[in-house]
Design a protein around this motif. Structure first.
Motif, PDB file in Angstrom:
ATOM      1  N   ASN A 122      21.167  -0.171 -37.393  1.00 20.10           N
ATOM      2  CA  ASN A 122      21.618   1.294 -37.791  1.00 20.10           C
ATOM      3  C   ASN A 122      21.584   1.234 -39.518  1.00 20.10           C
ATOM      4  OD1 ASN A 122      21.583   3.617 -36.716  1.00 20.10           O
ATOM      5  ND2 ASN A 122      23.339   3.259 -35.391  1.00 20.10           N
ATOM      6  N   THR A 123      20.807   1.926 -40.041  1.00 21.05           N
ATOM      7  CA  THR A 123      20.661   1.949 -41.688  1.00 21.05           C
ATOM      8  C   THR A 123      21.249   3.231 -42.080  1.00 21.05           C
ATOM      9  OG1 THR A 123      19.056   0.350 -41.289  1.00 21.05           O
ATOM     10  CG2 THR A 123      19.331   1.377 -43.484  1.00 21.05           C
ATOM     11  N   ALA A 124      22.095   3.224 -42.907  1.00 23.66           N
ATOM     12  CA  ALA A 124      22.865   4.294 -43.660  1.00 23.66           C
ATOM     13  C   ALA A 124      21.755   4.735 -44.802  1.00 23.66           C
ATOM     14  CB  ALA A 124      24.360   4.284 -44.299  1.00 23.66           C
ATOM     15  N   LYS A 146      24.966   1.127 -41.759  1.00 16.55           N
ATOM     16  CA  LYS A 146      26.096   2.089 -41.249  1.00 16.55           C
ATOM     17  C   LYS A 146      27.288   1.323 -41.072  1.00 16.55           C
ATOM     18  CE  LYS A 146      23.750   6.062 -39.755  1.00 16.55           C
ATOM     19  NZ  LYS A 146      23.187   6.884 -38.544  1.00 16.55           N
ATOM     20  N   ILE A 175      18.097   8.449 -46.341  1.00 13.50           N
ATOM     21  CA  ILE A 175      19.344   8.613 -45.945  1.00 13.50           C
ATOM     22  C   ILE A 175      19.345   9.024 -44.315  1.00 13.50           C
ATOM     23  CG2 ILE A 175      21.883   9.727 -46.107  1.00 13.50           C
ATOM     24  CD1 ILE A 175      20.799   8.213 -48.709  1.00 13.50           C
ATOM     25  N   ASN A 176      20.033   7.924 -43.367  1.00 13.21           N
ATOM     26  CA  ASN A 176      19.804   8.349 -42.056  1.00 13.21           C
ATOM     27  C   ASN A 176      18.478   8.519 -41.691  1.00 13.21           C
ATOM     28  OD1 ASN A 176      22.566   8.109 -41.929  1.00 13.21           O
ATOM     29  ND2 ASN A 176      23.106  10.443 -41.754  1.00 13.21           N
ATOM     30  N   ILE A 211      26.896  14.631 -45.665  1.00  8.75           N
ATOM     31  CA  ILE A 211      26.385  13.156 -45.560  1.00  8.75           C
ATOM     32  C   ILE A 211      27.219  12.351 -46.548  1.00  8.75           C
ATOM     33  CG2 ILE A 211      24.964  11.324 -44.950  1.00  8.75           C
ATOM     34  CD1 ILE A 211      22.905  13.935 -44.151  1.00  8.75           C
ATOM     35  N   GLN A 238      30.250  11.005 -44.414  1.00 11.06           N
ATOM     36  CA  GLN A 238      29.710   9.657 -43.642  1.00 11.06           C
ATOM     37  C   GLN A 238      29.399   8.542 -44.483  1.00 11.06           C
ATOM     38  OE1 GLN A 238      25.980  10.363 -41.390  1.00 11.06           O
ATOM     39  NE2 GLN A 238      26.706  12.472 -40.945  1.00 11.06           N
ATOM     40  N   ILE A 239      29.041   8.938 -45.988  1.00  8.39           N
ATOM     41  CA  ILE A 239      28.848   7.764 -46.733  1.00  8.39           C
ATOM     42  C   ILE A 239      29.867   8.145 -48.188  1.00  8.39           C
ATOM     43  CG2 ILE A 239      27.080   6.732 -48.360  1.00  8.39           C
ATOM     44  CD1 ILE A 239      24.912   7.461 -46.161  1.00  8.39           C
ATOM     45  N   GLN A 250      34.258   4.461 -39.538  1.00  2.00           N
ATOM     46  CA  GLN A 250      33.137   3.948 -39.625  1.00  2.00           C
ATOM     47  C   GLN A 250      32.276   4.477 -40.953  1.00  2.00           C
ATOM     48  OE1 GLN A 250      33.880   4.442 -36.250  1.00  2.00           O
ATOM     49  NE2 GLN A 250      34.602   2.272 -36.631  1.00  2.00           N
ATOM     50  N   THR A 280      30.569   4.487 -44.327  1.00  2.00           N
ATOM     51  CA  THR A 280      29.982   3.534 -45.282  1.00  2.00           C
ATOM     52  C   THR A 280      30.387   3.843 -46.635  1.00  2.00           C
ATOM     53  OG1 THR A 280      27.828   3.806 -43.695  1.00  2.00           O
ATOM     54  CG2 THR A 280      27.608   2.680 -45.835  1.00  2.00           C
TER      55      THR A 280
END
Ligand SMILES: Nc1ncnc2c1ncn2[C@@H]1O[C@H](COP(=O)(O)OP(=O)(O)OP(=O)(O)O)[C@@H](O)[C@H]1O
Ligand SMILES: [Mg+2]
Length: 258
Positions: A2-4, A29, A63-64, A79, A160-161, A191, A193
């Motif tokens: 799962n890549t951020a 992620k 990104i996502n 994000i 999220q990041i 969680q 990133t």
């Protein structure tokens, strides 16, 4: 995986000066990534490409799994939150107002902040030790206090990041550890990133799952701290001789210049 953040074949120039070359990175992620490299190696430029402040000359950033240049400004701000290496604020806003501005992606144009927004800002200020500064003007606090205020604003964005460019450079040792512990807590418990540039190699190694070592605009190596922090890598990139130490039972190596 799962890549951020997925960077593919990125090249970036200021005018004709190629500052980033053939950058390929996948940031999982929920990982904590430290970016190391000498002054001028391209760390800030790389972070600015990731958050779409600068546009690559070649290659792309996902990104996502979405190209960052196709994500609307407010959507991207939900994000990614960024704490820049230097920040200019022209007006005499109070510290509290600056932190509250972090809620902008969640508000429509003429909507003012509600009770929930104020609570989120307060919580971010308590966790960064900035609540006591709330009524001061942003231009009348110390460099370290300001750095913590900008981190509080980024947390208020509930990203999220979280991207931080040398977030601890003006902080005393207690706040250095405090801010890194806070980032680690957000990383582990929520969680989030975390992508952070740091000049302190040992702290970077201690907190990061992965380290990226940049050298003159290229990635020298991206791997776990044990694999990146070797005598060979450090002397090649920084041109200094170092000893590598390990405390009993500690996974992370410590670098001592000799
Ligand atoms: N706005 C700019 N215009 C032209 N060249 C720039 C600009 N900003 C940075 N550079 C150049 O690009 C290169 C990379 O700069 P960058 O700021 O990304 O380095 P850095 O790794 O973040 O360094 P530091 O550790 O000092 O923060 C340097 O050679 C720098 O002089
Ligand atoms: Mg920089």
């Amino acid at each position: 995986m799962n890549t951020a953040v997925h960077i593919e074949k990125l090249t970036f120039k200021y005018d004709t000066d190629e500052v980033l070359k053939d950058i390929d990175i996948e940031i999982p992620k929920g990982s904590f990534v430290g970016i190391l490299g000498p002054n001028g190696s391209g760390k800030t430029t790389l972070l600015k490409n990731i958050c779409n402040i600068l546009k690559p000359d070649n290659g792309k950033i996902l990104i996502n799994n979405k190209n960052v240049s196709n994500i609307k400004y407010k959507e991207l701000a939900k994000i990614i939150a960024v704490v820049h290496q230097t920040s200019e604020i022209q007006f005499q806003f109070s510290v509290f107002d600056v932190v509250l501005m972090g809620r902008f992606p969640y508000l429509s144009r003429f909507q003012s902040e509600g009770k929930k927004d104020i609570e989120i800002a307060k919580e971010a200020m308590l966790s960064t030790g900035t609540w006591e500064l709330r009524d001061k003007s942003i231009n009348e606090i110390s460099g370290g206090e300001r750095q913590r205020v900008m981190i509080a604003r980024a947390l208020t964005q509930q990203p999220q990041i979280l991207i931080l460019d040398e977030p601890i450079s003006h902080l005393d040792i207690k706040y250095q550890i405090g801010i890194l512990d806070l980032c680690k807590k957000l990383n582990v418990e929520n969680q989030i990133t975390v992508i952070m540039t740091l000049h302190d190699i040992n702290l970077a190694g201690r907190y990061s799952d992965y380290l990226i070592l940049l050298d003159k605009g290229r990635i020298k190596v991206m791997d776990t701290p044990e694999k990146v922090l070797t005598q060979e890598n450090i002397s090649n990139v920084y041109d200094i001789e170092v000893d590598i130490l390990k405390r009993n039972g500690d996974k992370t190596p410590y670098i001592i210049p000799i």
